[in-house]
Design a protein around this motif. Sequence first.
Motif, PDB file in Angstrom:
ATOM      1  N   THR A 407       0.704  -1.033   0.154  1.00  0.00           N
ATOM      2  CA  THR A 407      -0.040   0.054  -0.153  1.00  0.00           C
ATOM      3  C   THR A 407       0.783   1.323   0.018  1.00  0.00           C
ATOM      4  N   ASP A 408       1.798   1.293   0.901  1.00  0.00           N
ATOM      5  CA  ASP A 408       2.909   2.374   0.953  1.00  0.00           C
ATOM      6  C   ASP A 408       3.595   2.581  -0.575  1.00  0.00           C
ATOM      7  N   PHE A 409       3.921   1.499  -0.932  1.00  0.00           N
ATOM      8  CA  PHE A 409       4.483   1.473  -2.332  1.00  0.00           C
ATOM      9  C   PHE A 409       3.850   2.198  -3.290  1.00  0.00           C
ATOM     10  N   VAL A 410       2.626   1.710  -3.414  1.00  0.00           N
ATOM     11  CA  VAL A 410       1.523   2.366  -4.522  1.00  0.00           C
ATOM     12  C   VAL A 410       1.586   3.958  -4.018  1.00  0.00           C
ATOM     13  N   ALA A 411       1.372   4.224  -3.101  1.00  0.00           N
ATOM     14  CA  ALA A 411       1.191   5.760  -2.774  1.00  0.00           C
ATOM     15  C   ALA A 411       2.279   6.502  -2.804  1.00  0.00           C
ATOM     16  N   SER A 412       3.719   5.975  -2.806  1.00  0.00           N
ATOM     17  CA  SER A 412       4.647   6.659  -3.275  1.00  0.00           C
ATOM     18  C   SER A 412       5.050   6.772  -4.770  1.00  0.00           C
ATOM     19  N   HIS A 413       4.146   5.984  -5.332  1.00  0.00           N
ATOM     20  CA  HIS A 413       4.413   6.116  -6.711  1.00  0.00           C
ATOM     21  C   HIS A 413       3.112   6.774  -7.690  1.00  0.00           C
ATOM     22  N   LEU A 414       1.977   6.906  -7.038  1.00  0.00           N
ATOM     23  CA  LEU A 414       0.935   7.356  -7.532  1.00  0.00           C
ATOM     24  C   LEU A 414       0.063   8.272  -6.410  1.00  0.00           C
ATOM     25  N   SER A 415      -0.942   9.076  -7.074  1.00  0.00           N
ATOM     26  CA  SER A 415      -1.657   9.767  -5.938  1.00  0.00           C
ATOM     27  C   SER A 415      -2.051   8.886  -4.839  1.00  0.00           C
ATOM     28  N   VAL A 416      -2.116   9.652  -3.570  1.00  0.00           N
ATOM     29  CA  VAL A 416      -2.360   8.826  -2.461  1.00  0.00           C
ATOM     30  C   VAL A 416      -3.648   8.068  -2.485  1.00  0.00           C
ATOM     31  N   HIS A 417      -4.627   8.719  -3.289  1.00  0.00           N
ATOM     32  CA  HIS A 417      -6.035   8.167  -3.163  1.00  0.00           C
ATOM     33  C   HIS A 417      -6.056   6.928  -4.079  1.00  0.00           C
ATOM     34  N   LYS A 418      -4.977   6.517  -4.830  1.00  0.00           N
ATOM     35  CA  LYS A 418      -5.081   5.373  -5.459  1.00  0.00           C
ATOM     36  C   LYS A 418      -4.593   4.220  -4.841  1.00  0.00           C
ATOM     37  N   ARG A 419      -4.134   4.474  -3.555  1.00  0.00           N
ATOM     38  CA  ARG A 419      -3.597   3.194  -2.928  1.00  0.00           C
ATOM     39  C   ARG A 419      -4.487   2.168  -2.611  1.00  0.00           C
ATOM     40  N   PRO A 420      -4.222   0.943  -2.594  1.00  0.00           N
ATOM     41  CA  PRO A 420      -5.337  -0.018  -2.192  1.00  0.00           C
ATOM     42  C   PRO A 420      -5.579   0.085  -0.796  1.00  0.00           C
ATOM     43  N   ARG A 421      -6.879   0.184  -0.545  1.00  0.00           N
ATOM     44  CA  ARG A 421      -7.419   0.181   0.906  1.00  0.00           C
ATOM     45  C   ARG A 421      -7.324  -1.497   1.837  1.00  0.00           C
ATOM     46  N   GLU A 422      -7.146  -2.329   0.635  1.00  0.00           N
ATOM     47  CA  GLU A 422      -6.831  -3.852   1.348  1.00  0.00           C
ATOM     48  C   GLU A 422      -6.068  -4.588   0.224  1.00  0.00           C
ATOM     49  N   VAL A 423      -5.194  -5.464   0.755  1.00  0.00           N
ATOM     50  CA  VAL A 423      -4.547  -6.193  -0.119  1.00  0.00           C
ATOM     51  C   VAL A 423      -4.683  -7.674   0.328  1.00  0.00           C
ATOM     52  N   ARG A 424      -5.009  -8.382  -0.855  1.00  0.00           N
ATOM     53  CA  ARG A 424      -5.131 -10.126  -0.739  1.00  0.00           C
ATOM     54  C   ARG A 424      -4.201 -10.858  -1.517  1.00  0.00           C
ATOM     55  N   PHE A 425      -3.671 -11.577  -0.693  1.00  0.00           N
ATOM     56  CA  PHE A 425      -2.541 -12.451  -1.200  1.00  0.00           C
ATOM     57  C   PHE A 425      -3.166 -13.816  -1.682  1.00  0.00           C
ATOM     58  N   VAL A 426      -2.873 -14.098  -3.019  1.00  0.00           N
ATOM     59  CA  VAL A 426      -3.477 -15.546  -3.830  1.00  0.00           C
ATOM     60  C   VAL A 426      -2.159 -15.951  -4.304  1.00  0.00           C
ATOM     61  N   ALA A 427      -2.398 -17.552  -4.417  1.00  0.00           N
ATOM     62  CA  ALA A 427      -1.482 -18.277  -4.926  1.00  0.00           C
ATOM     63  C   ALA A 427      -1.300 -17.972  -6.410  1.00  0.00           C
ATOM     64  N   SER A 428      -2.405 -17.762  -7.233  1.00  0.00           N
ATOM     65  CA  SER A 428      -2.338 -17.328  -8.484  1.00  0.00           C
ATOM     66  C   SER A 428      -3.826 -16.750  -9.088  1.00  0.00           C
ATOM     67  N   LEU A 429      -3.480 -15.992 -10.161  1.00  0.00           N
ATOM     68  CA  LEU A 429      -4.942 -15.256 -10.560  1.00  0.00           C
ATOM     69  C   LEU A 429      -5.576 -16.219 -11.790  1.00  0.00           C
ATOM     70  N   PRO A 430      -6.835 -16.092 -11.595  1.00  0.00           N
ATOM     71  CA  PRO A 430      -7.572 -16.831 -12.653  1.00  0.00           C
ATOM     72  C   PRO A 430      -7.464 -16.068 -13.708  1.00  0.00           C
ATOM     73  N   ARG A 431      -7.198 -16.563 -14.946  1.00  0.00           N
ATOM     74  CA  ARG A 431      -6.907 -16.213 -16.153  1.00  0.00           C
ATOM     75  C   ARG A 431      -7.644 -16.936 -17.285  1.00  0.00           C
ATOM     76  N   ASN A 432      -7.804 -16.242 -18.463  1.00  0.00           N
ATOM     77  CA  ASN A 432      -8.558 -16.994 -19.788  1.00  0.00           C
ATOM     78  C   ASN A 432      -7.484 -17.766 -20.458  1.00  0.00           C
ATOM     79  N   ALA A 433      -7.988 -18.045 -21.501  1.00  0.00           N
ATOM     80  CA  ALA A 433      -6.985 -18.665 -22.598  1.00  0.00           C
ATOM     81  C   ALA A 433      -5.872 -17.877 -23.183  1.00  0.00           C
ATOM     82  N   MET A 434      -6.217 -16.489 -23.046  1.00  0.00           N
ATOM     83  CA  MET A 434      -5.423 -15.304 -23.644  1.00  0.00           C
ATOM     84  C   MET A 434      -4.279 -14.917 -22.520  1.00  0.00           C
TER      85      MET A 434
END
Length: 455
Positions: A407-434
């Motif tokens: 969250t702090d990393f994003v706020a240091s790179h972009l506008s503060v209001h663009k920081r995630p309010r919540e971070v969820r850790f997952v093993a992988s992201l679901p993706r389509n064939a593309m």
Amino acid sequence: MLTALNGVYGDRADAVSVAGRVCSYEQLLGAARAVAADAADTGAPAFAVTATASLETVAAAVGALLAGVPLVPLPPDAGPAERAHILRDSGAAEIDVDFARKGPDRGRPAPADGDPALILYTSGTTGPPKGVVLTAAAIAADLDALAEAWQWTAEDTLVHGLPLFHVHGLVLGVLGALRTGSRLVHTGRPTPEAYAAAGGSLYFGVPTVWSRVAAEPRAAAALSGARLLVSGSAALPAPVFRDLEALTGHRPVERYGMTETLITVSGRAGGEVRPGTVGTPLRGVRTRIAAEPGAEIGELQLTGPTLFAGYLGRPEATAASYTEDGWFRTGDIAAVDEDGVHRIVGRASIDMIKSGGYRIGAGEIENALLDHPKVSEAAVVGVPDTDLGQRIVAFVVAEGVTGAELTDFVASHLSVHKRPREVRFVASLPRNAMGKPQKRLLLTDGSDGLTGERR
């Protein structure tokens, strides 16, 4: 363009107030002339200022119109990468504004209607933010149509505390007051207490502001003497609408627009106002719904004098934003009832997040997260939030880093209001064939509509 500065309404000492600092039209014009001289002397195609809630930002906006050099307002909380991109993309020369410094009247001709007046940057939904070029003619057409719709006159006192680097706060909330001649009170921050103390007749706010006002009954009751409450930038939740009506006696008017189109649809002062609707098209604007056969909802498309001149340096992106027959594609899904009243259903894409009155592009946040050496995958979504409208939630595949650090990393790179309010850790992201992440699959199965592990 700015009728109030031509002496039409006199020169009251408290014409403009921002965060407790007050000036007359004459004082504002003197400071704006100094900005205009500096902007012209740079020789750059545009000039940029850090758009704080200040008299300096107001002077910069007026100075741009006097000089005929477009202003690029920089978000005060922009991270270094975002700031550098905007300056590089626009070619703007950054200048400092000293409100105490006065400039001479060099007798410059007024800018032509088709000349660029502002370059406002988008939220970066599918990549780096794009510069939206707005002309003086489009701004004037929009403000005059809104003045008609809201019965906005020089007798009003406009109150708001919105940021001065986007359409709502800068175009409507500053240039609108200077065109109609209404007194402007910018509260610095849009707190319920500040709104209550301002004594305005016309109030602007985003849903988050109105939600907080409604949560403070004494502050809300103080707005009962106002003439009109206006909400925009995101949908106003029906419970907030009802609470405001009960506490203030006013049914807030909602309006709809985009950076590229300015405000195009709105409820009317003195007209019927229903929660969940944004009214009818403003004077000069036409709308249509591009719906599948038999469907009642579809993409909202429109045309009219308030549309932008294009994306700066991106003719292909500009062309892609219009249909073959010249209608602007908003990307929003809408419905229109038999009386012509519009209701916005949602985005055509899940990648636009509306949080706290800001339109935020998920792609820009994802790119920032992926810049972190510990992050291998990232997907960002907006989920319903009673205060913010939507809150930003990031799903990441990463090791050896905490959610707070990201969250702090994003706020240091972009506008503060663009920081995630919540971070969820997952093993992988679901993706389509593309290989594209399937974000809707991330919004299922959890008790709060989300999957993944919080950290």
